[in-house]
Design a protein around this motif. Structure first.
Motif, PDB file in Angstrom:
ATOM      1  N   GLY A  71      25.281  90.373   8.948  1.00 35.04           N
ATOM      2  CA  GLY A  71      25.355  89.311   8.061  1.00 35.04           C
ATOM      3  C   GLY A  71      26.803  88.456   8.202  1.00 35.04           C
ATOM      4  N   LEU A  72      27.917  89.266   8.300  1.00 34.78           N
ATOM      5  CA  LEU A  72      29.121  88.574   8.412  1.00 34.78           C
ATOM      6  C   LEU A  72      29.211  87.545   9.595  1.00 34.78           C
ATOM      7  CD1 LEU A  72      31.384  91.530   7.547  1.00 34.78           C
ATOM      8  CD2 LEU A  72      30.936  89.594   6.155  1.00 34.78           C
ATOM      9  N   MET A  73      28.616  88.072  10.710  1.00 31.93           N
ATOM     10  CA  MET A  73      28.507  87.188  11.853  1.00 31.93           C
ATOM     11  C   MET A  73      27.772  86.056  11.563  1.00 31.93           C
ATOM     12  SD  MET A  73      28.165  89.999  15.081  1.00 31.93           S
ATOM     13  CE  MET A  73      28.293  88.828  16.256  1.00 31.93           C
ATOM     14  N   GLU A  74      26.635  86.216  11.125  1.00 33.86           N
ATOM     15  CA  GLU A  74      25.640  85.018  11.031  1.00 33.86           C
ATOM     16  C   GLU A  74      26.103  84.013   9.805  1.00 33.86           C
ATOM     17  OE1 GLU A  74      21.927  86.642  10.674  1.00 33.86           O
ATOM     18  OE2 GLU A  74      21.440  87.022  12.766  1.00 33.86           O
ATOM     19  N   VAL A  75      26.829  84.418   8.601  1.00 37.21           N
ATOM     20  CA  VAL A  75      27.149  83.844   7.673  1.00 37.21           C
ATOM     21  C   VAL A  75      28.497  83.066   7.827  1.00 37.21           C
ATOM     22  CG1 VAL A  75      27.384  83.690   5.138  1.00 37.21           C
ATOM     23  CG2 VAL A  75      25.429  84.762   6.382  1.00 37.21           C
ATOM     24  N   HIS A  76      29.367  84.173   8.307  1.00 43.37           N
ATOM     25  CA  HIS A  76      30.971  83.661   8.285  1.00 43.37           C
ATOM     26  C   HIS A  76      31.290  83.566   9.734  1.00 43.37           C
ATOM     27  CE1 HIS A  76      30.684  84.434   3.881  1.00 43.37           C
ATOM     28  NE2 HIS A  76      30.351  85.630   4.208  1.00 43.37           N
ATOM     29  N   GLY A  77      30.729  83.904  10.559  1.00 46.77           N
ATOM     30  CA  GLY A  77      31.240  83.711  11.959  1.00 46.77           C
ATOM     31  C   GLY A  77      32.212  84.554  12.417  1.00 46.77           C
ATOM     32  N   ILE A  78      32.413  85.948  11.802  1.00 42.16           N
ATOM     33  CA  ILE A  78      33.435  86.617  12.045  1.00 42.16           C
ATOM     34  C   ILE A  78      33.371  87.208  13.779  1.00 42.16           C
ATOM     35  CG2 ILE A  78      33.633  87.280   9.606  1.00 42.16           C
ATOM     36  CD1 ILE A  78      32.828  90.331  10.924  1.00 42.16           C
ATOM     37  N   ASP A  79      34.712  87.601  14.067  1.00 42.08           N
ATOM     38  CA  ASP A  79      34.773  88.249  15.250  1.00 42.08           C
ATOM     39  C   ASP A  79      34.392  89.791  15.147  1.00 42.08           C
ATOM     40  OD1 ASP A  79      35.653  89.798  17.625  1.00 42.08           O
ATOM     41  OD2 ASP A  79      37.712  89.474  17.242  1.00 42.08           O
ATOM     42  N   PRO A  80      33.287  90.231  15.815  1.00 48.36           N
ATOM     43  CA  PRO A  80      32.980  91.520  15.578  1.00 48.36           C
ATOM     44  C   PRO A  80      33.760  92.635  15.953  1.00 48.36           C
ATOM     45  CG  PRO A  80      31.701  90.376  17.546  1.00 48.36           C
ATOM     46  CD  PRO A  80      32.497  89.415  16.760  1.00 48.36           C
ATOM     47  N   THR A  81      34.621  92.149  16.964  1.00 51.77           N
ATOM     48  CA  THR A  81      35.471  93.245  17.598  1.00 51.77           C
ATOM     49  C   THR A  81      36.536  93.795  16.515  1.00 51.77           C
ATOM     50  OG1 THR A  81      35.350  92.187  19.764  1.00 51.77           O
ATOM     51  CG2 THR A  81      37.173  93.851  19.458  1.00 51.77           C
ATOM     52  N   ALA A  82      37.042  92.782  15.837  1.00 51.21           N
ATOM     53  CA  ALA A  82      37.945  93.079  14.782  1.00 51.21           C
ATOM     54  C   ALA A  82      37.537  94.025  13.678  1.00 51.21           C
ATOM     55  CB  ALA A  82      38.599  91.638  14.321  1.00 51.21           C
ATOM     56  N   TYR A  83      36.213  93.502  13.234  1.00 51.45           N
ATOM     57  CA  TYR A  83      35.498  94.303  12.319  1.00 51.45           C
ATOM     58  C   TYR A  83      35.233  95.781  12.458  1.00 51.45           C
ATOM     59  CZ  TYR A  83      31.315  95.778   9.414  1.00 51.45           C
ATOM     60  OH  TYR A  83      30.732  96.549   8.649  1.00 51.45           O
ATOM     61  N   LEU A  84      34.703  96.036  13.742  1.00 53.34           N
ATOM     62  CA  LEU A  84      34.222  97.212  14.236  1.00 53.34           C
ATOM     63  C   LEU A  84      35.506  98.150  14.431  1.00 53.34           C
ATOM     64  CD1 LEU A  84      31.507  96.445  16.829  1.00 53.34           C
ATOM     65  CD2 LEU A  84      31.252  97.480  14.490  1.00 53.34           C
ATOM     66  N   GLU A  85      36.890  97.631  14.728  1.00 58.30           N
ATOM     67  CA  GLU A  85      38.166  98.297  15.082  1.00 58.30           C
ATOM     68  C   GLU A  85      38.531  98.437  13.623  1.00 58.30           C
ATOM     69  OE1 GLU A  85      40.660  95.940  16.962  1.00 58.30           O
ATOM     70  OE2 GLU A  85      39.841  96.314  19.040  1.00 58.30           O
ATOM     71  N   PHE A  86      38.274  97.981  12.581  1.00 56.94           N
ATOM     72  CA  PHE A  86      38.894  98.349  11.173  1.00 56.94           C
ATOM     73  C   PHE A  86      37.876  99.411  10.498  1.00 56.94           C
ATOM     74  CE2 PHE A  86      38.836  97.705   6.588  1.00 56.94           C
ATOM     75  CZ  PHE A  86      40.257  97.847   6.436  1.00 56.94           C
ATOM     76  N   VAL A  87      36.661  99.050  10.576  1.00 58.38           N
ATOM     77  CA  VAL A  87      35.595  99.682   9.842  1.00 58.38           C
ATOM     78  C   VAL A  87      35.406 101.278  10.487  1.00 58.38           C
ATOM     79  CG1 VAL A  87      34.275  97.952   8.799  1.00 58.38           C
ATOM     80  CG2 VAL A  87      33.453  99.183  10.620  1.00 58.38           C
ATOM     81  N   HIS A  88      35.730 101.590  11.745  1.00 59.95           N
ATOM     82  CA  HIS A  88      35.712 102.690  12.254  1.00 59.95           C
ATOM     83  C   HIS A  88      37.043 103.429  12.678  1.00 59.95           C
ATOM     84  CE1 HIS A  88      31.622 101.373  14.085  1.00 59.95           C
ATOM     85  NE2 HIS A  88      31.449 101.916  12.863  1.00 59.95           N
TER      86      HIS A  88
END
Length: 231
Positions: A71-88
């Motif tokens: 959802g964040l990628m499709e709606v906000h165009g976020i970088d998935p790498t930064a997200y995954l590093e943070f949440v995990h």
């Protein structure tokens, strides 16, 4: 749906595919709540909204897109790498190893694969703490799936291409019942490990579930004991 495993139903299996979170460890550990908390924190900071609103948005994206990340990628165009590093980036040191699970995994004939909507780092972090990392030949994470989550069928199709899997000789273990639907359609055996959440139990009454267990270690041990009796 059956609960007691019979080796006769699995003697042709040469690919053993396991979800990670709430499957290789019990949902009773509540480990995923730590990841869930960090998802809310990421959204709050990203969009400059309070945690209550961030949590609502997180759950909406999960329902509408399959994962919060999608959802964040499709709606906000976020970088998935930064997200995954943070949440995990979570502490898993209190996860207790289950030696019986490692013994059972090692005895399963053929390839053993972790198939997760999480990151490769998360899969290694968790499986290493559980003491079972060495029993797996491959990890198919969300990056390998081009960030398309289960239960989208193209993800399963890519999994079997990447690792040369014959779905009719494979079994998938999952805590989310809906994620077993594409596997069943492709010809895989399915084993459901239900949790205590609505999203785990959604679709849990369909014929796409062949077996159900509340204890993966015991179920695999029972399966291998049945194999030994037949040898």
């Amino acid at each position: 749906m059956m609960n007691t495993p019979s080796w006769q139903d699995f003697e042709h299996i040469d690919s053993w595919i396991f979800d990670l979170d709430n499957t290789l460890y019990s949902s009773a550990t509540n480990l995923f709540a730590r990841v869930d908390k960090k998802m809310g924190e990421f959204i709050s900071k990203l969009l400059d909204i309070d945690l209550v609103e961030a949590k609502k948005l997180q759950k909406r994206y999960f329902r509408e897109h399959g994962t919060t990340l999608r959802g964040l990628m499709e709606v906000h165009g976020i970088d998935p790498t930064a997200y995954l590093e943070f949440v995990h980036d979570i502490d898993v040191s209190d996860l207790v190893s289950v030696p019986e699970l490692g013994v059972a995994l090692e005895k399963l004939p053929g390839k053993r694969i972790i198939f997760t909507n999480g990151s490769h780092f998360h899969a290694m972090n968790v499986s290493t703490q559980l003491g079972i990392d060495r029993h797996f030949h491959h990890i198919f994470d969300i990056a390998a799936a081009d960030y398309l989550p289960k239960p989208h069928k193209p993800v399963y199709e890519k999994l079997i291409r990447d690792f040369d899997i014959n779905p009719e000789r494979a079994v998938l273990f999952e805590d989310m019942a809906v994620n077993l639907v594409p596997a069943h359609e492709m010809g895989m055996k399915t084993v459901w490990i239900p949790g205590n959440t609505d999203w785990s139990r959604e679709g849990g009454d369909g014929d796409h579930i062949h077996y159900r267990t509340d204890d993966l270690s015991r179920w695999l041990t029972d399966l291998l004991n049945d194999r030994a009796r037949q040898d």
